[in-house]
Design a protein around this motif. Sequence first.
Motif, PDB file in Angstrom:
ATOM      1  N   LYS A 136      10.484  34.205  -3.022  1.00 39.77           N
ATOM      2  CA  LYS A 136       9.354  33.295  -3.216  1.00 39.77           C
ATOM      3  C   LYS A 136       9.842  31.849  -3.212  1.00 39.77           C
ATOM      4  O   LYS A 136      11.030  31.570  -3.215  1.00 39.77           O
ATOM      5  CB  LYS A 136       8.650  33.604  -4.542  1.00 39.77           C
ATOM      6  CG  LYS A 136       7.968  34.971  -4.562  1.00 39.77           C
ATOM      7  CD  LYS A 136       7.242  35.212  -5.868  1.00 39.77           C
ATOM      8  CE  LYS A 136       8.203  35.392  -7.030  1.00 39.77           C
ATOM      9  NZ  LYS A 136       7.528  35.787  -8.266  1.00 39.77           N
ATOM     10  N   ARG A 137       8.885  30.928  -3.274  1.00 32.79           N
ATOM     11  CA  ARG A 137       9.210  29.512  -3.171  1.00 32.79           C
ATOM     12  C   ARG A 137       9.861  28.974  -4.429  1.00 32.79           C
ATOM     13  O   ARG A 137      10.578  27.976  -4.378  1.00 32.79           O
ATOM     14  CB  ARG A 137       7.938  28.703  -2.868  1.00 32.79           C
ATOM     15  CG  ARG A 137       8.207  27.217  -2.699  1.00 32.79           C
ATOM     16  CD  ARG A 137       6.928  26.453  -2.380  1.00 32.79           C
ATOM     17  NE  ARG A 137       7.157  25.018  -2.396  1.00 32.79           N
ATOM     18  CZ  ARG A 137       7.610  24.313  -1.385  1.00 32.79           C
ATOM     19  NH1 ARG A 137       7.904  24.918  -0.263  1.00 32.79           N
ATOM     20  NH2 ARG A 137       7.785  23.004  -1.474  1.00 32.79           N
ATOM     21  N   GLN A 179      18.952  28.505  -7.172  1.00 33.04           N
ATOM     22  CA  GLN A 179      17.566  28.081  -7.301  1.00 33.04           C
ATOM     23  C   GLN A 179      16.616  29.270  -7.294  1.00 33.04           C
ATOM     24  O   GLN A 179      15.617  29.286  -8.020  1.00 33.04           O
ATOM     25  CB  GLN A 179      17.209  27.128  -6.153  1.00 33.04           C
ATOM     26  CG  GLN A 179      18.086  25.898  -6.044  1.00 33.04           C
ATOM     27  CD  GLN A 179      17.805  24.857  -7.129  1.00 33.04           C
ATOM     28  OE1 GLN A 179      16.907  25.013  -7.927  1.00 33.04           O
ATOM     29  NE2 GLN A 179      18.605  23.804  -7.152  1.00 33.04           N
ATOM     30  N   ALA A 180      16.895  30.275  -6.470  1.00 35.16           N
ATOM     31  CA  ALA A 180      16.022  31.443  -6.401  1.00 35.16           C
ATOM     32  C   ALA A 180      15.995  32.199  -7.719  1.00 35.16           C
ATOM     33  O   ALA A 180      14.939  32.656  -8.169  1.00 35.16           O
ATOM     34  CB  ALA A 180      16.479  32.369  -5.270  1.00 35.16           C
ATOM     35  N   VAL A 181      17.155  32.342  -8.358  1.00 34.17           N
ATOM     36  CA  VAL A 181      17.223  33.081  -9.621  1.00 34.17           C
ATOM     37  C   VAL A 181      16.663  32.257 -10.770  1.00 34.17           C
ATOM     38  O   VAL A 181      15.758  32.694 -11.487  1.00 34.17           O
ATOM     39  CB  VAL A 181      18.677  33.514  -9.912  1.00 34.17           C
ATOM     40  CG1 VAL A 181      18.787  34.129 -11.306  1.00 34.17           C
ATOM     41  CG2 VAL A 181      19.162  34.506  -8.859  1.00 34.17           C
ATOM     42  N   LEU A 182      17.191  31.053 -10.969  1.00 32.11           N
ATOM     43  CA  LEU A 182      16.748  30.240 -12.110  1.00 32.11           C
ATOM     44  C   LEU A 182      15.333  29.701 -11.900  1.00 32.11           C
ATOM     45  O   LEU A 182      14.578  29.544 -12.860  1.00 32.11           O
ATOM     46  CB  LEU A 182      17.716  29.078 -12.333  1.00 32.11           C
ATOM     47  CG  LEU A 182      19.129  29.459 -12.766  1.00 32.11           C
ATOM     48  CD1 LEU A 182      19.955  28.208 -13.023  1.00 32.11           C
ATOM     49  CD2 LEU A 182      19.112  30.336 -13.991  1.00 32.11           C
ATOM     50  N   GLY A 183      14.967  29.416 -10.659  1.00 31.66           N
ATOM     51  CA  GLY A 183      13.664  28.857 -10.385  1.00 31.66           C
ATOM     52  C   GLY A 183      12.527  29.836 -10.581  1.00 31.66           C
ATOM     53  O   GLY A 183      11.372  29.436 -10.679  1.00 31.66           O
ATOM     54  N   ASN A 184      12.828  31.124 -10.644  1.00 28.73           N
ATOM     55  CA  ASN A 184      11.793  32.127 -10.836  1.00 28.73           C
ATOM     56  C   ASN A 184      11.902  32.828 -12.182  1.00 28.73           C
ATOM     57  O   ASN A 184      11.197  33.817 -12.420  1.00 28.73           O
ATOM     58  CB  ASN A 184      11.856  33.156  -9.704  1.00 28.73           C
ATOM     59  CG  ASN A 184      11.367  32.595  -8.387  1.00 28.73           C
ATOM     60  OD1 ASN A 184      10.169  32.448  -8.171  1.00 28.73           O
ATOM     61  ND2 ASN A 184      12.300  32.233  -7.504  1.00 28.73           N
ATOM     62  N   GLY A 215       3.724  26.574 -10.983  1.00 22.85           N
ATOM     63  CA  GLY A 215       4.215  27.413  -9.885  1.00 22.85           C
ATOM     64  C   GLY A 215       4.550  28.792 -10.402  1.00 22.85           C
ATOM     65  O   GLY A 215       3.733  29.475 -10.989  1.00 22.85           O
ATOM     66  N   ASN A 216       5.817  29.187 -10.213  1.00 27.36           N
ATOM     67  CA  ASN A 216       6.277  30.494 -10.676  1.00 27.36           C
ATOM     68  C   ASN A 216       6.958  30.401 -12.027  1.00 27.36           C
ATOM     69  O   ASN A 216       7.534  31.364 -12.499  1.00 27.36           O
ATOM     70  CB  ASN A 216       7.269  31.089  -9.652  1.00 27.36           C
ATOM     71  CG  ASN A 216       6.610  31.331  -8.321  1.00 27.36           C
ATOM     72  OD1 ASN A 216       5.503  31.856  -8.256  1.00 27.36           O
ATOM     73  ND2 ASN A 216       7.275  30.929  -7.243  1.00 27.36           N
ATOM     74  N   ILE A 217       6.958  29.230 -12.643  1.00 26.68           N
ATOM     75  CA  ILE A 217       7.737  29.021 -13.851  1.00 26.68           C
ATOM     76  C   ILE A 217       6.834  28.968 -15.068  1.00 26.68           C
ATOM     77  O   ILE A 217       5.858  28.242 -15.105  1.00 26.68           O
ATOM     78  CB  ILE A 217       8.529  27.710 -13.778  1.00 26.68           C
ATOM     79  CG1 ILE A 217       9.342  27.683 -12.507  1.00 26.68           C
ATOM     80  CG2 ILE A 217       9.417  27.523 -14.977  1.00 26.68           C
ATOM     81  CD1 ILE A 217      10.322  28.797 -12.369  1.00 26.68           C
ATOM     82  N   THR A 218       7.151  29.768 -16.062  1.00 26.88           N
ATOM     83  CA  THR A 218       6.452  29.676 -17.333  1.00 26.88           C
ATOM     84  C   THR A 218       7.208  28.713 -18.213  1.00 26.88           C
ATOM     85  O   THR A 218       8.388  28.926 -18.509  1.00 26.88           O
ATOM     86  CB  THR A 218       6.369  31.059 -18.017  1.00 26.88           C
ATOM     87  OG1 THR A 218       5.685  31.941 -17.153  1.00 26.88           O
ATOM     88  CG2 THR A 218       5.626  30.957 -19.325  1.00 26.88           C
TER      89      THR A 218
END
Length: 529
Positions: A517-518, A394-399, A5-8
Amino acid sequence: MTTTGNITEPSTPAPSSEPLPRTNPWVAMIAIALGVLIVSLDGTITAVANPILAHDLGASLSGLQWITNIYLLAMAATLVLAGKLGDRFGRRTVFLVGIVGFGAASAAIACAPSVTIVITGRLGQGLFGALIITNALALLRALFPAETLPKALSLFASLIGASSAAGPLLGGLLIEHTSWRWAFMINVPIALVSLVVGLLVLPKRQQVDSTPFDLAGSVLLAASLLPITYGLIQAPEVGWTNLVVLTLLAAGVVAGGAFVLAEKRAVDPLIPLRLFADRSISLGAGLTIISFFSLVGSLFFVLLFLQQINGDSPMTAGLHILPLSVANVVASSSSGWIIDRYGPRPPLIGGMLFSAVGFALFTGVDPHGSYLSLALPFTVLGLGVGLVMTSSVQAVLGNAAVDDAGPAAGMHQTSLQIGGILGTAVLGAVMAFAVADSFTTAMTDNDVPDAVVGDMSGEAVRAVAQGVTPLSSEMAPQTVTALHTATETAFMHGMHTTMWVGAGVSLLGAVLSIGIKRGRVVEGASSVH
């Protein structure tokens, strides 16, 4: 490297990584939760104590704001640095040092003979609280495997929101049945339990990390936040065009610019500026500021209204906050499945809209109304804050890439404190302006003698902004009654004005939430410190 997804996500552990500890993470959560509890409680527990402090220690409106703001300011300026200290000396060690220091600072406040000592103790609470909050989140990431980490993060966000909202209730109970000093002394036994459990179950670090400190960034961040906050607090008293206020605000902006330049050049920056390149991280931090702006700002003035205008006891005033606390817990705990299915954007938009409606409902509140007249706006506001608090994490850590998770977590927690600072400072300025604009008219409408109206100084207006009627022993009974009515009218006008501002800011937050973003939190290798 692999990307989800958006996570490396790193395919192998970082060089400083250590195996996940065998400690049951939910047992370790006890120590972490208790530490987070006392820090979050003390972010808002002073709201219900403010009128008592004003009477007992002679605190002015500016002094009351500093009791709240110095705590938030100290945390905001040191949260990310606290993460660096955890890298160097170990998350467990720094977390437990924070617990000990926070307990000691709380005891000092409980024994304080003056407002100055209270403010100094609150400064210590803020500094040690930063050690607790940042390293608590890092410990959670290390303790919990990928499949249970989202639940742990949701619980973490719920605990912060619920304990912040419950602060006035607990404070009211303690103040009414004991003293305002016990609202701070209660932290000591909680800190002791957290310390003992933490020593027994939190994992010890095994390796040394020589990550350098970005001291220049830390100093410049503090140098930016301090004058801006002080300027915002002083402006209502001395005027927005006052040379000192303008100088403070300008100095803060210059220091902020210097901070950005320093971070660009730093080998290991306090806050990697690449984080701001991701719009979801930047927006998530901004929405966190807006959410805590609403929570802290509303509690500050609504609790003054309950005790000074309504004449409620501290415990009764605290009970009025109960619907907010319950709604906050419900929204925080139930938002996890929404985020899992749809990402953080829908609950962020919904949370901001709930907050806006909650603020708007407060503008219909009148003095001496029923419990339900306040329960509805508090419930709606609690739902909004709960949704935003959990979703913004979630928005901050998830991206954020896993390698940037620590700075991202620190940035999120810093945003909480900045929001609290702005909530009291900006809404305090709005309140003072609105009261000053309406008090003279209210006195005239209530037939206060012209001689009395002419004697009312800026200090009298500031007293009205706290819900206190400016009286003197020479006044006739009918003048006293008229002044009480004028004070009530002017205060309510000021409070309603601040609520409309809060509603407008929350609507802005709903619009900004569209850009999120998601992104979800995906855990790769964890580093145990």
